[in-house]
Motif scaffolding. Sequence first.
Motif, mmCIF file in Angstrom:
data_model
loop_
_atom_site.group_PDB
_atom_site.id
_atom_site.type_symbol
_atom_site.label_atom_id
_atom_site.label_comp_id
_atom_site.label_asym_id
_atom_site.label_seq_id
_atom_site.Cartn_x
_atom_site.Cartn_y
_atom_site.Cartn_z
ATOM 1 N N UNK A 70 6.779 6.408 3.924
ATOM 2 C CA UNK A 70 6.220 5.180 3.352
ATOM 3 C C UNK A 70 4.784 4.980 3.817
ATOM 4 N N UNK A 71 4.523 5.296 5.063
ATOM 5 C CA UNK A 71 3.161 5.200 5.590
ATOM 6 C C UNK A 71 2.225 6.151 4.838
ATOM 7 N N UNK A 72 2.643 7.405 4.687
ATOM 8 C CA UNK A 72 1.830 8.373 3.954
ATOM 9 C C UNK A 72 1.578 7.892 2.532
ATOM 10 N N UNK A 73 2.570 7.275 1.931
ATOM 11 C CA UNK A 73 2.445 6.796 0.561
ATOM 12 C C UNK A 73 1.455 5.636 0.454
ATOM 13 N N UNK A 74 1.316 4.850 1.511
ATOM 14 C CA UNK A 74 0.348 3.754 1.512
ATOM 15 C C UNK A 74 -1.077 4.262 1.725
ATOM 16 N N UNK A 75 -1.192 5.462 2.261
ATOM 17 C CA UNK A 75 -2.510 6.022 2.565
ATOM 18 C C UNK A 75 -3.006 6.966 1.470
ATOM 19 N N UNK A 76 -2.195 7.930 1.090
ATOM 20 C CA UNK A 76 -2.607 8.994 0.174
ATOM 21 C C UNK A 76 -2.423 8.579 -1.273
ATOM 22 N N UNK A 77 -3.146 9.262 -2.187
ATOM 23 C CA UNK A 77 -3.252 8.779 -3.568
ATOM 24 C C UNK A 77 -1.991 8.946 -4.404
ATOM 25 N N UNK A 78 -1.341 10.080 -4.306
ATOM 26 C CA UNK A 78 -0.197 10.333 -5.178
ATOM 27 C C UNK A 78 1.009 9.531 -4.707
ATOM 28 N N UNK A 80 4.597 9.491 -3.420
ATOM 29 C CA UNK A 80 5.665 10.290 -2.817
ATOM 30 C C UNK A 80 7.042 9.903 -3.339
ATOM 31 N N UNK A 81 7.162 8.730 -3.964
ATOM 32 C CA UNK A 81 8.447 8.344 -4.548
ATOM 33 C C UNK A 81 8.805 9.229 -5.746
ATOM 34 N N UNK A 82 7.828 9.970 -6.252
ATOM 35 C CA UNK A 82 8.089 10.874 -7.375
ATOM 36 C C UNK A 82 8.869 12.109 -6.951
ATOM 37 N N UNK A 83 8.896 12.374 -5.652
ATOM 38 C CA UNK A 83 9.601 13.559 -5.162
ATOM 39 C C UNK A 83 10.591 13.142 -4.088
ATOM 40 N N UNK A 84 11.448 14.080 -3.692
ATOM 41 C CA UNK A 84 12.401 13.840 -2.621
ATOM 42 C C UNK A 84 12.230 14.873 -1.525
ATOM 43 N N UNK A 85 12.973 14.722 -0.419
ATOM 44 C CA UNK A 85 12.907 15.712 0.659
ATOM 45 C C UNK A 85 13.156 17.121 0.133
ATOM 46 N N UNK A 86 12.345 18.056 0.613
ATOM 47 C CA UNK A 86 12.435 19.433 0.137
ATOM 48 C C UNK A 86 11.439 19.747 -0.958
ATOM 49 N N UNK A 87 10.605 18.762 -1.318
ATOM 50 C CA UNK A 87 9.567 18.979 -2.324
ATOM 51 C C UNK A 87 8.199 18.706 -1.722
ATOM 52 N N UNK A 88 7.187 19.333 -2.306
ATOM 53 C CA UNK A 88 5.809 19.150 -1.884
ATOM 54 C C UNK A 88 5.025 18.500 -3.010
ATOM 55 N N UNK A 111 12.347 11.336 5.300
ATOM 56 C CA UNK A 111 11.659 10.057 5.272
ATOM 57 C C UNK A 111 10.894 9.782 6.559
ATOM 58 N N UNK A 112 11.265 10.494 7.631
ATOM 59 C CA UNK A 112 10.560 10.308 8.902
ATOM 60 C C UNK A 112 9.742 11.521 9.306
ATOM 61 N N UNK A 273 1.122 2.240 -7.796
ATOM 62 C CA UNK A 273 1.418 1.896 -6.403
ATOM 63 C C UNK A 273 0.643 0.645 -5.990
ATOM 64 N N UNK A 274 1.199 -0.082 -5.061
ATOM 65 C CA UNK A 274 0.537 -1.285 -4.560
ATOM 66 C C UNK A 274 -0.616 -0.954 -3.611
ATOM 67 N N UNK A 275 -0.547 0.209 -2.977
ATOM 68 C CA UNK A 275 -1.561 0.521 -1.972
ATOM 69 C C UNK A 275 -1.807 2.017 -1.856
ATOM 70 N N UNK A 276 -3.055 2.396 -1.745
ATOM 71 C CA UNK A 276 -3.518 3.703 -1.267
ATOM 72 C C UNK A 276 -4.999 3.536 -0.987
ATOM 73 N N UNK A 277 -5.531 4.365 -0.121
ATOM 74 C CA UNK A 277 -6.950 4.262 0.229
ATOM 75 C C UNK A 277 -7.819 4.352 -1.031
ATOM 76 N N UNK A 278 -8.774 3.461 -1.154
ATOM 77 C CA UNK A 278 -9.715 3.493 -2.274
ATOM 78 C C UNK A 278 -9.164 2.955 -3.577
ATOM 79 N N UNK A 279 -7.991 2.316 -3.546
ATOM 80 C CA UNK A 279 -7.319 1.895 -4.779
ATOM 81 C C UNK A 279 -8.179 0.961 -5.634
ATOM 82 N N UNK A 280 -8.725 -0.081 -5.037
ATOM 83 C CA UNK A 280 -9.457 -1.078 -5.815
ATOM 84 C C UNK A 280 -10.679 -0.459 -6.491
ATOM 85 N N UNK A 281 -11.426 0.346 -5.757
ATOM 86 C CA UNK A 281 -12.615 0.976 -6.331
ATOM 87 C C UNK A 281 -12.250 1.929 -7.457
ATOM 88 N N UNK A 282 -11.168 2.656 -7.261
ATOM 89 C CA UNK A 282 -10.771 3.630 -8.279
ATOM 90 C C UNK A 282 -10.254 2.938 -9.538
#
Length: 375
Positions: A70-78, A80-88, A111-112, A273-282
């Motif tokens: 969840x933390x990574x998802x708040x930071x990075x652009x794509x 992560x809810x689109x994939x599950x464990x075992x996917x990149x 998830x951890x 997504x509700x949050x990722x770095x640079x969201x508002x500008x993008x």
Amino acid sequence: MSENSAELLHGPLHQWHVDHGAKMAEFGGWLMPLQYDGVVAEHTAVRTAVGLFDVSHLGKAEIRGPGAAEFANRCLSNDLHRIGPGSAQYTLALTNEGTVTDDLIAYLRAEDDVFLIPNAANNAAVVAALEAANQAEDGRLSITNLHRDFGVFALQGPRSAAVMAALGLPEPAAYMSFVDATLTIGGAAVDLTVCRTGYTGEHGYEIVPRWGDAPAVWDALAAEVAKAQGLIAGLGARDTLRTEMGYALHGHELSTGISPVEAGIGWAVGWRKDAFWGREALLAQKAAGAPRKSVGLLAIDRGVPRADVHVLDAAGAVVGRTTSGTFSPTLGNGVALALVDPAVQLGDTLALDIRGRRLGVTVVKPPFVQVNVKN
């Protein structure tokens, strides 16, 4: 080779490359193999048989702890809810202005537990940004720089699956999925991770062993590649292969001066997504329309396009600048990627200013080369 090559970092296979006659060059602060038998031969081997690349200079990092995904998802652009464990997943670390600090692959182990492969030159910056975000929250997660803990090898080409099978390595379930595997070498079990991905457009894998195990794993892979009439390939061929596919390279199509909207990789952004770095500008740029767009350019005159040269319209006015340019061994023709004015359209005839000489090009939509792979 850099004049300061002694100051450059060396990967786990550095001596192997030197012993096998590789031409070495600087990549992201690392001294890595550019070519062995020649870029064209190595490129062709990947398109027709199989090639093996050492890309251990790529970064590695890890986010661990409750809520790591969840933390990574708040930071990075794509998303992560689109994939599950075992996917990149291909994703981006953006600046507050919505431009690209780095593009990277996120392995969702659990998830951890999220494993990241950034670019070599940007690994420390990505880790620092994640650590700052972690500390700004509750600081409970573990953000670890693992740059020199793992090697990374890319096995690419139509015979790559046969090489994997010969070594008894498992086939991941789908493109961008990964498995933890064990390779038996000299009676010893070596642990590694295998992901069905790559940077050439061909069927292939990225193999991630521990740093200390990398030489033995490489030797095993190289032996099977030779049996499959493939070649060890350098980063020169990796660049021509990715350019033929129209794949972005950080420092060229992506940078802190270029947004994913301009680069044409909005598909790597979780817009809902509700949050990722640079969201508002993008979001603001997407709504207003980007001032530039990325296109492919196919040479219609003899000559090789180069990066960072002006793109001209019929009247000689500057309408853009190339971000990458090379000779395509598959097509036997020059190809380029460029950021151009939004008014430029597919099929337009333009020119590149190559040291005062005009090289005619046609605007096309990448990939320049069609491969028989459904990724």
